[in-house]
Design an enzyme around this catalytic site. Structure first.
Site, PDB file in Angstrom:
ATOM      1  CE  LYS A  55      -2.963   2.694   2.668  1.00 27.44           C
ATOM      2  NZ  LYS A  55      -3.958   2.975   3.998  1.00 27.44           N
TER       3      LYS A  55
ATOM      4  CB  ALA B 184      -7.994   7.381   3.829  1.00 31.23           C
TER       5      ALA B 184
ATOM      6  CB  THR C   8      -9.348   5.630  12.738  1.00 30.87           C
ATOM      7  OG1 THR C   8      -7.998   5.774  12.295  1.00 30.87           O
ATOM      8  CG2 THR C   8      -9.275   6.039  14.196  1.00 30.87           C
TER       9      THR C   8
END
Lengths: 280, 77
Positions: free
Chosen positions: A114, A202, A225
């Site tokens: 990545k 993201a 997250t």
């Protein structure tokens, strides 16, 4: 058989056997999960299992001489039976990213990377110029590059010319939990590259964001997250797994187009009292 | 070059390992890795920003001021 019935059958059979192929490797789940910021290794492991993910992202960091954390973490991820996608998080130049990728390939024994080349510490925006340069060199060195990029179509074409077969446009800035900041641009990108695996990476903060990306036709989503920092990361991992699967099924099933005017769903014909005048 | 010879004949080389100054008797990257207790561990290395494969550590001669990175698998997003 009518055209409509044929199309429905095709969509149905597609939904049942709907593998995602990334650089020739077939994966069962369309959720890619990051491994950072969990309360404990046990919770991380359970979140990975219950999300149903087949690919986890990992990183590399400086190791203390008396450490050993790296060894323990490697044993943990090896126990899950999932594919590993190492990142170049924090790299700010093509040279840093390329050398980090080379170290990651040796540590994790995979050609996948990545690729992140970060332009700015505050926004964590991709440096798309450095990204293309690093992608070209890594492809030349036999890597299979997953570039973290924007939804810019010109950059996307440069990345593909550099050897990328998968693109990972951002939903919103890393860690922002804002979801799909520019759905119009993402939709355009999806339509512009119909055959290219596109992964929204993201900015995903809620299962509804992930589902929205899947309903737009994106092939997968990558997040970290939103699960790791949830009150109950394991339950949130399960929620994201379900949302991604539902969004994919909905896309394959074929969503209706929004319209400006109301249209009754119940048949109008045969409505009782239909012939009476409607007066107040 | 003069400076390098002096440092090598003194109490070893001064290099930087993961950003910290480190005086070492090692002359190669492989020897440094062993001296610091990383031998046999799952680590990767770079010197002055360039990746050095594990198989090349034996031949990698260290020079004063070299910046050595020793990294291991870690959680990531």
């Amino acid at each position: 058989m009518s055209i409509i019935e044929t199309e429905t059958k095709r969509a149905g059979s597609h939904a049942e056997a709907d593998p995602l192929t990334l650089y020739g490797r077939t994966v069962g789940s369309r959720l890619l999960l990051g491994t950072a910021q969990y309360p404990s290794p046990e919770i991380l492991g359970e979140a990975v299992r219950q999300s149903g993910t087949g690919i986890v992202t990992v990183s590399l960091r400086r190791e203390a001489a008396r450490g050993g954390g790296g060894e323990r973490f490697f044993e943990l991820i090896s126990s899950w039976g999932v594919d590993v996608l190492p990142n170049t998080a924090g790299c700010r130049t093509p040279k840093e990213a390329i050398n980090t990728a080379l170290m990651a390939r040796e540590l994790f024994d995979t050609r996948w990377v990545k690729l992140e080349v970060i332009a700015n510490d505050d926004t964590l925006q991709p440096d798309v110029f450095g990204l293309v340069e690093a992608a070209r060199e890594l492809s030349r060195q036999d890597f299979e590059v997953f570039p973290y990029t924007t939804e810019d179509l010109g950059v996307a074409e440069r990345l593909m010319a550099a050897g990328c077969e998968v693109l990972m446009p951002w939903g919103a800035p890393i860690g922002s939990a804002r979801g799909l900041a520019n759905p119009y641009a993402l939709k355009t990108m999806r339509n512009y590259f119909p055959g290219v695996p596109l992964i929204v990476d993201a900015g995903i903060g809620a299962p509804s964001h992930a589902m929205a990306a899947m309903e737009l036709g994106f092939d997968a989503v990558l997040l970290n997250t939103a699960v790791a920092k949830a009150g109950d990361p394991v339950a949130m991992a399960r929620a994201f797994g379900a949302a991604v699967a539902a969004g994919r099924t909905a896309f394959v099933a074929g969503l209706m187009e929004p319209r400006d005017m109301a249209a009754p769903s119940t048949p109008v014909a045969g409505t009782p009292f239909f012939d009476l005048e409607h007066k107040r | 070059m003069q400076q390098k010879v002096e440092q090598e004949t003194g109490s070893g080389l001064e290099v930087f390992v993961n950003g910290e100054a480190c005086r070492t008797g090692a002359r190669t990257l492989a020897a440094l890795v062993g001296e610091l207790g990383y031998a046999g561990r799952r680590i990767a290395t770079a010197v002055n920003g360039e990746f050095i494969a594990s198989a090349a550590r034996e031949e990698m001669q260290l020079a004063p001021g070299d910046r050595v990175e020793i990294v291991a698998p870690r959680q990531g997003g």
